[in-house]
Design an enzyme around this catalytic site. Structure first.
Site, short mmCIF file in Angstrom:
data_model
loop_
_atom_site.label_atom_id
_atom_site.label_comp_id
_atom_site.label_asym_id
_atom_site.label_seq_id
_atom_site.Cartn_x
_atom_site.Cartn_y
_atom_site.Cartn_z
N GLU A 1 13.61 12.38 -4.73
CA GLU A 1 12.22 11.93 -4.77
C GLU A 1 12.09 10.41 -4.92
OE1 GLU A 1 9.43 13.49 -4.31
OE2 GLU A 1 9.74 15.62 -4.70
N SER B 1 2.36 15.25 -3.23
CA SER B 1 2.23 14.14 -4.17
C SER B 1 0.90 14.27 -4.91
CB SER B 1 2.39 12.81 -3.43
OG SER B 1 2.68 11.76 -4.32
N HIS C 1 10.90 11.26 -1.19
CA HIS C 1 9.49 11.59 -1.35
C HIS C 1 8.76 11.38 -0.03
CE1 HIS C 1 5.92 12.29 -3.74
NE2 HIS C 1 5.35 11.19 -3.26
#
Length: 514
Positions: free
Chosen positions: A324, A196, A420
């Protein structure tokens, strides 16, 4: 923060190493030497507030290195602000080292982890980042680091260098270069990896002249595509400072205690949508901080830098998860609740080009509002930036390996898919600790353990040799490793999205109305 793993175990001798600043004494965790809370720069407070990191002062005698250093001030997401306040001190800029062979000359590959957290939160002391298993089973030296986040690290202020959080990362890597040999690591075999915002930082480091020569390989997991223009970053900083009745200057903001400053960023995040006409897509996603393309610390975007050959001599591993956006939608309380109107707004804001919304509807004819919303958000923020980073690396004459994590998280009833953050516990092998481990479910299944072992093997092999075990990506075959219950190598699986974004470059995000 000190965890249970911070203290020496059993009767094993406490390892000692000599660094450039002085002697450190660590602890042992199941055969791995661990050194926590090692300062790599002076505390960035008082006269050093909002300054570039400065070299750390040495010490006499032996310094105990068994407790994590305090994290930098944190935004309020996931209770991270409260977690940070539990720690005492301002030695925010520290590294932690796990080594299976803490002896000079062992020459092991080094993996330096940059935590994520939307550039607003992030601390190396979270249990999911414990490097013991990765070091022990992978035969690598693992380093994790802190860097300034939020306004301390990324607000664009008058009188301060841009991208202070990135400069902290460079300083940590310089510490690795100068000291990691004492821990058994090879300073010429350093891999930076992150997820990230950590992956966005890795990408930024690839484009930064100050970081040249500090690492040989890079792994970017779910890289976000947000890189701000100086004008946009300055406007957001002005809005944050105005929440405190101040100007966006070092002189004004140094009057605010560090632990109070994140609240200003939180306040702006809460009302980001009201700035949409000026800030564009980042207002719709409530993203107040990102690296700034300032022409100096970060001269150009990572995609431009790699296409121009900046990463030609760096091995790159890059990828994303399949779903995600799913976790982020759940955190917003909208899972299964996206209206047609909200999906249409997302398509208009995030899809590329004047006909992007139509291309998504044509490309995914059976998709309802929930799926369209998820697809375009996933593509805009993580999937296409990651894919384009691999493509830019190839354009510039370098080599890249691409992957997608397609294994659905079994936790929370299995509704989150390959969301994610799912890759973090799998890569570190910490399947039963920390918030992301909740995705794995209670009691890791054999399938989870097997997949984690595969990913750890790929990551450590890449760190050692530059080859994770599958063929490099190219623009014709587009070979991609799919990590799933039965991993396969196939053509890039998100073909419809790839075609929609194929001719669209990812820009520096501008200020829309000056």
């Amino acid at each position: 923060m000190t965890t249970a793993a911070s203290e020496p175990t059993g009767s094993e001798p406490e390892p000692e190493v000599r660094t450039a600043a002085g002697v450190l004494r660590g602890s042992v965790d199941e055969g791995v030497a661990v050194f926590r809370g090692i300062p790599f720069a002076e505390s960035p407070v008082d006269q050093l507030r909002f300054a570039a990191p400065q070299p750390v002062t040495g010490w006499d005698g032996v310094r105990r290195a068994v407790s994590y250093g305090p994290p930098p001030p944190q935004a309020g997401h996931f209770g991270m602000d409260a977690l940070a306040r539990e720690s005492v001190g301002t030695d925010w800029l520290t590294v932690n080292v796990w080594s299976p062979e803490p002896y000079r000359g062992a020459g092991l590959p080094v993996m330096a982890w940059i935590p994520g957290g939307a550039y607003s939160i992030g601390m190396s002391s979270l249990p999911e980042y414990d490097g013991a298993r990765l070091a022990r089973e992978g035969g690598v030296v693992v380093v994790t680091l802190n860097y300034r986040v939020g306004m301390e690290g990324f607000a664009h202020l008058d009188g301060a260098p841009a991208n202070r959080g990135l400069l902290d990362q460079v300083a940590a890597l310089e510490w690795v270069r100068d000291n990691i040999g004492a821990f058994g690591g090879d300073p010429d075999q350093v891999t930076v990896f992150g997820q990230s915002a950590g992956a966005g930082s890795v990408a930024a480091l690839l484009a930064m002249p100050r970081a040249a020569g500090l690492f040989r390989r890079a792994i970017a997991q779910s890289m976000p595509g947000t890189f701000f223009s100086a004008a946009l970053a300055a406007d957001i900083a002005a809005a944050c400072a105005a929440e405190l009745g101040l100007r966006p200057t070092v002189a004004d903001l140094t009057t605010v205690a560090p632990d109070r400053l994140p609240a200003a960023g939180d306040a702006i995040m809460a009302k980001c949508a009201s700035f949409a006409e000026r800030w564009g897509p980042v207002a719709h996603r409530s993203i107040p901080f990102s690296p700034v393309v300032d022409g100096d610390v970060l001269p150009v975007t990572p995609w431009q830098a790699l296409a121009d050959g900046a990463g030609r001599d760096i091995d790159l591993l890059v990828g994303h998860t399949r779903d995600e956006q799913r976790l982020l939608t759940a955190l917003d309380g909208m899972l299964g609740q996206v209206t047609e109107e909200r999906a249409e707004t997302a398509l208009e804001v995030f899809a590329p080009g004047p006909d992007g919304a139509r291309r998504y509807r044509d490309g995914f004819p059976g998709a309802g509002p929930d799926e369209l919303y998820e697809l375009v958000n996933s593509d805009w923020l993580f999937r296409m930036p990651s894919l384009h980073l691999a493509t830019a690396q190839i354009t510039g004459g370098g080599r890249a390996h691409l992957y997608e994590l397609a294994w659905s998280a079994p936790g929370m009833g299995g509704v989150l898919g390959a969301c994610h953050g799912l890759d973090v516990p799998l890569v570190f092998g910490n399947l039963g600790s920390g918030q992301p481990a909740a995705l794995i479910g209670v009691g890791p299944s054999p399938a989870a353990e097997e997949l984690s072992a595969r990913m750890r093997t790929a990551w450590t092999a890449f760190a050692a040799q530059g080859d994770p075990g599958w063929a490099p990506y190219d623009v014709e075959q587009r070979l991609t490793q799919l990590f799933d219950t039965r991993p396969t190598v196939t053509a890039y699986p998100e073909e419809t999205s790839r075609l929609i974004w194929r001719d669209h470059s990812i820009p520096v995000l501008p200020l829309l109305d000056r």
